[in-house]
Structures are given as structure tokens and as C-alpha cells.
Design a protein around this motif. Structure first.
Motif, mmCIF file in Angstrom:
data_model
loop_
_atom_site.group_PDB
_atom_site.id
_atom_site.type_symbol
_atom_site.label_atom_id
_atom_site.label_comp_id
_atom_site.label_asym_id
_atom_site.label_seq_id
_atom_site.Cartn_x
_atom_site.Cartn_y
_atom_site.Cartn_z
ATOM 1 N N ILE A 24 6.814 -3.758 6.848
ATOM 2 C CA ILE A 24 5.719 -3.088 6.237
ATOM 3 C C ILE A 24 6.049 -1.795 5.906
ATOM 4 C CG2 ILE A 24 3.202 -2.243 6.664
ATOM 5 C CD1 ILE A 24 3.207 -5.110 6.285
ATOM 6 N N LYS A 25 6.847 -1.005 6.449
ATOM 7 C CA LYS A 25 7.123 0.204 6.365
ATOM 8 C C LYS A 25 7.977 0.270 5.066
ATOM 9 C CE LYS A 25 7.105 2.478 10.828
ATOM 10 N NZ LYS A 25 8.096 2.647 12.125
ATOM 11 N N ILE A 76 8.146 -1.911 2.759
ATOM 12 C CA ILE A 76 7.476 -2.310 1.584
ATOM 13 C C ILE A 76 6.606 -1.034 1.139
ATOM 14 C CG2 ILE A 76 5.371 -3.389 0.814
ATOM 15 C CD1 ILE A 76 6.391 -5.676 2.619
ATOM 16 N N ASN A 77 6.084 -0.293 2.085
ATOM 17 C CA ASN A 77 5.443 0.943 1.591
ATOM 18 C C ASN A 77 6.358 1.837 0.879
ATOM 19 O OD1 ASN A 77 3.043 0.109 2.464
ATOM 20 N ND2 ASN A 77 3.113 0.818 4.392
ATOM 21 N N LYS A 104 9.006 1.023 -0.813
ATOM 22 C CA LYS A 104 9.340 0.455 -2.030
ATOM 23 C C LYS A 104 8.400 0.791 -3.181
ATOM 24 C CE LYS A 104 12.515 -3.140 -0.799
ATOM 25 N NZ LYS A 104 12.564 -4.474 -0.346
ATOM 26 N N TYR A 105 6.885 0.967 -2.739
ATOM 27 C CA TYR A 105 5.749 1.144 -3.423
ATOM 28 C C TYR A 105 6.114 2.415 -4.194
ATOM 29 C CZ TYR A 105 2.538 -2.394 -2.317
ATOM 30 O OH TYR A 105 1.783 -3.784 -2.244
ATOM 31 N N ASP A 106 6.667 3.389 -3.538
ATOM 32 C CA ASP A 106 6.923 4.773 -4.346
ATOM 33 C C ASP A 106 7.927 4.525 -5.325
ATOM 34 O OD1 ASP A 106 5.211 5.711 -2.318
ATOM 35 O OD2 ASP A 106 6.778 6.461 -0.904
ATOM 36 N N GLN A 137 3.577 -6.830 -3.649
ATOM 37 C CA GLN A 137 2.136 -7.110 -3.104
ATOM 38 C C GLN A 137 1.977 -8.261 -2.201
ATOM 39 O OE1 GLN A 137 -0.703 -6.894 -6.078
ATOM 40 N NE2 GLN A 137 -2.169 -6.359 -4.951
ATOM 41 N N GLU A 155 3.952 -8.115 0.912
ATOM 42 C CA GLU A 155 3.089 -7.398 1.854
ATOM 43 C C GLU A 155 2.151 -8.179 2.569
ATOM 44 O OE1 GLU A 155 0.886 -4.200 0.239
ATOM 45 O OE2 GLU A 155 0.357 -3.403 2.338
ATOM 46 N N LYS A 165 1.681 -9.450 6.333
ATOM 47 C CA LYS A 165 0.386 -9.243 7.132
ATOM 48 C C LYS A 165 -0.100 -10.578 7.783
ATOM 49 C CE LYS A 165 -1.248 -4.873 5.198
ATOM 50 N NZ LYS A 165 -2.154 -4.445 4.195
#
Ligand code: ZN
Length: 238
Positions: free
Chosen positions: A74-75, A77-78, A80-82, A94, A97, A101
Motif C-alpha cells: 500500500i505504501k 502504491i501511495n 507511485k501515485y505521486d 487504483q 490498491e 485492500k
């Protein structure tokens, strides 16, 4: 009654009594075996539970490790969002993610389920351990009662042996060997009473002639049908 015959009647009763002790002693030991079997079964159940609890705990550990891995993902993925470049990448991220989840939710449910199994099995384990303790105490109590009973039976048997050997010493040699010969095939019914004109060894009725001979004789008389030594039962005997 003829003295020799009287001795043989007694001897035969002693022999019967002596043989009767063995099943009584065996019966005592069998009683203990039943209780020991219960203890064994409880121990088996307890060992099985320990293994099952271990298994559930190991599975939980695996889920814990998996959860940490998922949290790391999850970290990632977060992060990568940036740096996401376009909508396509954003959608893919998405989706990843969402899947992660779901996996987290599944692992959490699994942990709850495994913990429930563990605590339910641990409760059963405590109950069984208490049962085992009670059963073991009972076995100990029974064991000492049984060994006391066996001791008593053996002492009684010893007493009968003694009485028997005292009697054997008094019996005429020929009479004794006659008895022993019949005993070889007739076992403990070598000497049988006559009741209602019938031999209680073979259950055959004596003819009137044989019966009247039997009633007047002072000699040792054998059943004309089976050859066992027969005697008139007196009222005092069973
Ligand atoms: Zn007979």
C-alpha cells in the motif's frame, strides 16, 4: 458317607474354589483397564488439540506476515501515485490498491477466524485437562482398592491351597489317584452330587436299579453314564 468319599467331596470343592479365584482376580484387573483406557483416550484428545492449536497459531503468524507485506505494498502504491504520468497508469494503480485492500480485509478476517478457533480449542483443552486430572485421581484410587482386593483374593486362595494340601495328605493314595484320573477329563466336576436321581456331572438319570445300589453302597460309586464319582447330597450342602 464313606470317609474316602467325604474327603473327595471336600477336595473337589477346594479344587473348584481355587479355580474360581482366577476369574475374580482377572475381573479386578479388567476393571482397572477400563479406567486406564479412558485416561488414554483423554490424553489422545488433548494431544490432538495441542496440535490443532499450534496449527491455528502458525497460520495466524503467516497471516500477520502477509499483512505486513500488504501494508508495504500500500505504501508503495501511495508513493507511485505521486509520480503517476497518465490516467491509464492511475487506473492501474487504483485497481492494484483495491485488490491489495481486499487482500488485507481477507487476511484480517482470517486472523479473527483463527483466533476464535484457538480460543475455543483452548477452552476445550482446559476442560479436558480438568477431566483428565479427575480421571487420573480416580484411577489411582481404584488402583489401590484393586490391589487390596487382589491381595485379599490371593490370601484367600492361599488359605484354600493350605486346607487342600492338609486334606490331600490325609487321603489314601489309591483313592487320590482315582480322583485325579477322573479329574483329568472331568475337570472340577470329577465329583458330582446326585439330585432327583440324576447325576449332576452329566445330567443323566440313574436307572432305578443303579440308584438303589447307589443308595445302599458304602463304597465309592461312579455314575454308570459318565464315570464321575457320585455322592448323595445332604441337606446342609448347597
Ligand atoms: Zn454322570
Amino acid at each position: 458317607m464313606n470317609k474316602h468319599l467325604e474327603q473327595l467331596v471336600k477336595l473337589s470343592k477346594f479344587d473348584k474354589e481355587i479355580v474360581g479365584f482366577e476369574p475374580q482376580i482377572k475381573g479386578q484387573n479388567d476393571k482397572l483397564k477400563v479406567f486406564l483406557k479412558t485416561v488414554e483416550e483423554l490424553n489422545d484428545k488433548i494431544n490432538k488439540l495441542y496440535n490443532e492449536i499450534d496449527e491455528a497459531k502458525n497460520k495466524r503468524i503467516k497471516n500477520d506476515i502477509h499483512l505486513k507485506e500488504l501494508a508495504d505494498r500500500i505504501k508503495e502504491i501511495n508513493a507511485k501515485y505521486d509520480v503517476v504520468k497518465n490516467e491509464k497508469e492511475a487506473k492501474a494503480l487504483q485497481l492494484e490498491e483495491e485488490i491489495t485492500k481486499e487482500q488485507i480485509a481477507f487476511a484480517n478476517n482470517e486472523i479473527v477466524r483463527l483466533d476464535e478457533i484457538t480460543s475455543s480449542k483452548e477452552a476445550t483443552l482446559e476442560t479436558l485437562k480438568a477431566e483428565l486430572a479427575t480421571e487420573e485421581a480416580d484411577v489411582e484410587e481404584l488402583r489401590s482398592a484393586i490391589s487390596k482386593n487382589i491381595e485379599d483374593l490371593e490370601a484367600k486362595r492361599e488359605e484354600v491351597y493350605k486346607e487342600k494340601s492338609e486334606l490331600v495328605e490325609k487321603i489314601d493314595g489309591k483313592v487320590l489317584s482315582f480322583y485325579e484320573k477322573i479329574k483329568r477329563w472331568a475337570g472340577n466336576s470329577a465329583v458330582a452330587p446326585i439330585k432327583n436321581q440324576a447325576c449332576y456331572g452329566c445330567h443323566m438319570k440313574l436307572t432305578n436299579r443303579a440308584y438303589s445300589d447307589f443308595l445302599v453302597t458304602e463304597e465309592i460309586f461312579t455314575c454308570p453314564h459318565c464315570g464321575r464319582i457320585i455322592y448323595k447330597e445332604t441337606a446342609t450342602e448347597e
